[in-house]
Design an enzyme around this catalytic site. Structure first.
Site, PDB file in Angstrom:
ATOM      1  N   GLY A   1       0.821  -1.205   0.000  1.00  0.00           N
ATOM      2  CA  GLY A   1       0.000   0.000   0.000  1.00  0.00           C
ATOM      3  C   GLY A   1       0.851   1.249   0.000  1.00  0.00           C
ATOM      4  O   GLY A   1       2.076   1.190   0.000  1.00  0.00           O
TER       5      GLY A   1
ATOM      6  N   ASP B   1      -3.375   9.946  12.428  1.00  0.00           N
ATOM      7  CA  ASP B   1      -3.875   9.507  11.129  1.00  0.00           C
ATOM      8  C   ASP B   1      -4.698   8.227  11.263  1.00  0.00           C
ATOM      9  O   ASP B   1      -4.470   7.259  10.552  1.00  0.00           O
ATOM     10  CB  ASP B   1      -2.689   9.316  10.179  1.00  0.00           C
ATOM     11  CG  ASP B   1      -3.102   9.413   8.712  1.00  0.00           C
ATOM     12  OD1 ASP B   1      -4.238   9.852   8.445  1.00  0.00           O
ATOM     13  OD2 ASP B   1      -2.302   9.042   7.843  1.00  0.00           O
TER      14      ASP B   1
END
Ligand SMILES: *[C@@H]1O[C@H](CO)[C@@H](O)[C@H](O)[C@H]1NC(C)=O
Ligand SMILES: *[C@@H]1O[C@H](CO)[C@@H](O)[C@H](O)[C@H]1NC(C)=O
Ligand SMILES: *[C@@H]1O[C@H](CO)[C@@H](O)[C@H](O)[C@H]1NC(C)=O
Ligand SMILES: *[C@@H]1O[C@H](CO)[C@@H](O)[C@H](O)[C@H]1NC(C)=O
Ligand SMILES: *[C@@H]1O[C@H](CO)[C@@H](O)[C@H](O)[C@H]1NC(C)=O
Ligand SMILES: *[C@@H]1O[C@H](CO)[C@@H](O)[C@H](O)[C@H]1NC(C)=O
Length: 646
Positions: free
Chosen positions: A332, A450
Site C-alpha cells: 500500500g 492519522d
C-alpha cells in the site's frame, strides 16, 4: 597509509552527503491568501463537500504529472482547484511539499462568510481553489509581494543591479522554456540566485506578461536579501541563498560550481578508492582492528551505535527481502511512504515502509525516536521492529500483519460479507483499546494523528492492529518534523486540527468516531458522492428521530443487535462532536464499549448545516461555546468560530 584510508572514507562520506543533503521539499509557506467575495452564495455544506472532493482528485494528479487541475460540483457550488510543484523539485519532494500544502489550504475554507477561495504559495509548490474558473488567470488584485526582512549588508547598489538583471533575464527565458527557469549571477561579493515559473495553464504570452509584472513587483524588495512575487499565474523569487536544485535544468549565469566540485570529488575519490582496495588487500588481516577503530572515529560515534543496534537493518538486506521493492510486493501507499512486504533471510515476514522523505539530516533524532517507539507494545498495535537509516533511503521495518486493512475488508465486495457484526464490534473495541494505550497508558503518550480504515490492520484472527503510529507526533513536542509531513486524511480530521493545527488526543478521538460510524454503516466518509459524504449527517438525523439502527450496513441484513448498534453509533457521534472538550477520552470510550456504562447525549458534529433537521432536544449551548483556546497562534485572520451558530 591509514591517513589516506581515512581521507578516502571521509571523501566518500562527504560525497554521499552532497548527493543527498540537497533534498528539500521547500515546504515553507511564502503566503496564504484567502479570497473574500460575496458574489454567489453557495450552499456551504455542498461547497465544502466539493472542496474535499477536489482535494482528493488533485493528489493523484500531482503524483503522476506534478500539476493538477480539477472541477467538482455544479452551479454556485462548483469548486475549481489547481496545484503545481516547482519544476526543479524531485517527485518525492513534490509529493511531500504538496501533502503539507494541502493541509494548510484548509485554513481558507468557508468557515466564515465571504471566504470562497484560497491560494497557498509554498517555496516548492502551489495550490489554489476558488468558486470560479480561474484557469488562465495571470494576475489578480490579490497578488502579493513578500520580501525578506534582512537588508543586504554588502554593496547595495551592485547587488540591486545584479538581482534586477537576473530576475529580468529569468523572466524573459522562462516563457521560452516551458514556463520555468533558474539561474544565478555571481559578480564578486554578491551572488544572487533566482527562479521563475509560470503555472502549467498559462500560454507563453500570458506567462511573459505575468512575469513582467512580477519583476516590477519584486523590484520593491530590493536590496533586501530575498524577495518573492506571488501572482495568480506565476512565481518569481530571488535570494542570496541557493534555494533551488539545478541539476538537469538550464541556468542563466555561471553556476554549477557545486556540481563541478561534486564531479571532482567523485573522480578523485574513485581513483583513491582503487588505491584503497589495493591497500586493503595488502594489509588485510594484519591491522583489521586498528582500521575499524579509525573508521569509526571518522564516521562518527552515532553510526557505530546505529550499526550495533538490533534496531538497525542493513539497507541491502531489506532491498533483497522486498525483491528490490518490486510492485508485486507492494502492500500500500500512505502519506509518508509506500509499504512493501519483505521476507528476511531467516524467513520472517516484515512490512517495510519506504519513506518519501530523507532522514539523513536528523539521523540521530530519528534513530532515538525509533528506539523509543519500538518499546511500545500492545496487542492492538503493529510493532515497530527497526529501521534502516544509513542507506540511500530511509526505511522503517514493522511486524507483518497477514490480513488486509479494514478498508479492504469493508469495501472490497468479495470481502464485505466476511465481516460479521461481532467481528466489527470487536475490531472497534480493539482499536479503542489500542488508542487508549497510546494516549494514556504508554510511557510516551503518542497521538496517532492519522486514524483511518486503511491504518487498521487485521491479523489472522481478525484482531485490530493499529498501524503507522510510529510516525505519530510525540507528545508534547514534535522533535522530528516527521509528522509535519504526514497529511491527515481530510474526512477524518477534527475541525480544531484543520483550522488551527491544534493537535491533542481529542483529534484522534474525532477520527475514531468517524471510523466507528464507517464500520457500522459500511460506508466511507471520504467517498464524496453527495450523499455518502454525509454519513455523519445521516446518523445525526437518525439519532434525532431515535432510529439509529436504520443506519447500519445493509449488507448485514438483520444479522446485528439493534441495541448494540445504536450504542456504537451514539459513541461515534459523541466522538465527532465539534467541541474537542466534549469528546470523551479513549479510556472512557473503552468503558462505554465494554461495560454497560451510560452514554452521554452527543451534540452536533461539525460541518453540518443547522437548517438540516436535527434533534431539537439538544441544547444549543454547545455550539456557542468558543472552541478551546488554540495553542498555535497564526498571523492570518482565521475565524474564531468554525461553526456558524444559528
Ligand atoms: C534535482 O533535480 C534532478 C533532475 O530533475 C533530480 O533527478 C534530483 O532528484 C533532484 N534532486 C533533489 C535533491 O531534489
Ligand atoms: C471579508 O469580507 C467581510 C464582509 O464583506 C469583511 O467583514 C471581512 O473583514 C473581510 N475579510 C478580509 C480578510 O478581507
Ligand atoms: C446562484 O447565486 C445567485 C446569486 O446569489 C442566485 O441568484 C442564483 O439563483 C443561484 N443559482 C443557483 C442555481 O442556486
Ligand atoms: C494566451 O491565453 C490568453 C488568456 O487565456 C489568451 O487571451 C491569449 O489569446 C492566448 N494567446 C495565445 C497566443 O494563444
Ligand atoms: C542577462 O542576459 C544577458 C544577455 O543574454 C547577459 O549578457 C547577462 O550576463 C545576463 N545577466 C545575468 C545577471 O544573468
Ligand atoms: C567586496 O565588498 C567590499 C566592501 O563592500 C569591497 O571593498 C570589495 O572590493 C568587494 N570585493 C569584490 C571582489 O568585489
Amino acid at each position: 597509509m591509514y591517513s589516506l584510508l581515512s581521507f578516502v572514507l571521509f571523501l566518500s562520506f562527504l560525497l554521499l552527503f552532497l548527493n543527498t543533503a540537497f533534498s528539500d521539499p521547500r515546504a515553507t509557506q511564502a503566503a496564504l491568501v484567502c479570497t473574500n467575495r460575496t458574489a454567489a452564495t453557495p450552499d456551504r455544506q455542498t461547497f465544502i463537500a466539493n472542496f474535499l472532493a477536489a482535494m482528493d482528485s488533485v493528489t493523484p494528479q500531482i503524483a503522476s504529472q506534478r500539476y493538477a487541475r480539477t472541477v467538482e460540483g455544479t452551479g454556485n457550488n462548483t469548486v475549481y482547484a489547481f496545484g503545481e510543484c516547482m519544476k526543479d523539485l524531485s517527485q518525492n519532494d513534490c509529493n511531500l511539499c504538496f501533502a503539507q500544502c494541502k493541509t494548510q489550504v484548509l485554513r481558507c475554507l468557508p468557515f466564515q462568510k465571504g471566504t470562497r477561495g484560497g491560494k497557498i504559495f509554498y517555496d516548492g509548490c502551489y495550490l489554489r481553489y476558488d468558486d470560479y474558473e480561474f484557469f488562465g488567470e495571470a494576475l489578480s488584485p490579490a497578488d502579493r509581494t513578500v520580501c525578506g526582512t534582512t537588508g543586504f549588508g554588502g554593496k547595495r547598489t551592485a547587488f540591486r543591479v545584479n538581482a534586477l538583471e537576473l530576475v529580468k533575464n529569468l523572466s524573459a527565458e522562462a516563457p521560452r522554456n516551458d514556463g520555468f527557469f533558474v539561474g544565478s549571477v555571481d559578480r564578486g561579493n554578491s551572488t544572487v540566485y533566482g527562479l521563475a515559473q509560470c503555472w502549467e495553464y498559462l500560454n507563453a504570452s500570458s506567462c511573459r506578461s505575468c512575469l513582467q509584472s512580477a519583476v516590477s513587483e519584486i523590484d520593491s524588495c530590493l536590496p533586501n536579501v530575498e524577495g518573492r512575487a506571488l501572482n495568480a499565474g506565476c512565481y518569481l523569487r530571488y535570494s542570496t541563498d541557493k534555494f533551488y536544485n539545478n541539476s538537469g535544468t538550464d541556468a542563466v549565469g555561471g553556476d554549477g560550481g557545486v556540481r563541478h566540485l561534486a564531479t571532482i570529488l567523485a573522480v578523485v575519490s574513485s581513483v583513491l578508492a582503487v588505491v584503497m582496495v589495493v591497500a586493503t588487500v595488502i594489509f588485510f588481516g594484519k591491522r583489521k582492528l586498528a582500521r575499524s577503530r579509525r573508521e569509526r572515529k571518522q564516521l562518527g560515534a552515532l553510526v557505530t551505535v546505529v550499526n550495533k543496534s538490533e534496531l538497525n537493518f542493513k539497507y541491502e538486506i531489506l532491498e533483497r527481502a522486498t525483491n528490490y521493492f518490486s510492485n508485486s510486493n507492494k502492500l500500500g501507499e500512505g502519506g509518508s511512504g509506500s509499504v512493501y512486504k519483505g521476507i528476511l533471510p531467516d524467513g520472517k515476514a516484515v512490512a517495510v515502509k519506504r519513506l518519501f522523505f530523507n532522514t539523513r539530516q536528523w539521523v540521530d533524532q530519528f534513530f532515538n525516536e525509533v528506539n523509543l517507539i519500538s518499546t511500545v507494545h500492545h496487542k492492538n498495535l503493529v510493532k515497530l521492529l527497526g529501521c534502516s537509516i544509513t542507506g540511500p533511503e530511509s526505511l522503517l521495518v514493522y511486524e507483518y500483519v497477514p490480513n488486509h486493512s479494514l478498508a479492504q475488508y469493508l469495501f472490497d465486495k468479495r470481502n464485505a460479507h466476511q465481516l460479521t457484526w461481532d467481528m466489527r464490534y470487536s475490531i472497534i473495541v480493539g482499536t479503542a483499546e489500542g488508542l487508549a494505550y497510546l494516549h494514556e497508558e504508554s510511557r510516551l503518550r503518542i497521538i496517532h494523528r492519522d486514524i483511518k480504515l486503511s491504518n487498521i490492520l487485521l491479523d489472522e484472527n481478525f484482531m485490530a492492529k493499529i498501524a503507522d503510529f510510529g510516525l505519530a507526533r510525540l507528545f508534547p513536542e514534535d522533535k522530528t518534523h516527521i509528522s509535519t509531513a504526514i497529511a491527515g486524511t481530510l474526512g477524518y480530521m477534527a475541525p480544531e486540527y484543520i483550522v488551527r493545527g491544534k493537535l491533542t488526543e481529542k483529534a484522534d478521538v474525532y477520527s475514531f468516531g468517524v471510523l466507528v460510524i464507517e464500520v457500522v454503516c459500511g460506508k466511507r466518509i471520504s467517498s464524496f458522492t453527495q450523499d455518502s459524504y454525509n454519513i455523519l449527517q445521516m446518523v445525526w438525523n437518525l439519532y434525532g428521530s431515535a432510529r439509529l439502527y436504520e443506519a447500519v450496513d445493509p449488507s448485514l441484513a438483520s444479522r446485528f443487535q439493534k441495541e448494540q448498534a445504536s450504542r456504537l453509533l451514539q459513541i461515534g457521534l459523541l466522538c465527532t462532536q465539534a467541541s474537542a472538550e466534549l469528546r470523551p477520552s479513549m479510556s472512557m470510550v473503552v468503558k462505554m464499549l465494554t461495560d454497560n456504562h451510560d452514554i452521554p447525549k452527543p451534540t452536533q458534529p461539525p460541518f453540518l448545516n443547522s437548517n438540516n433537521v436535527g434533534p431539537s432536544s439538544i441544547s444549543p449551548g454547545a455550539y456557542n461555546s468558543r472552541p478551546d483556546s488554540y495553542s498555535q497562534s497564526s498571523g492570518n485572520d482565521m475565524t474564531e468560530s468554525w461553526i456558524e451558530p444559528r
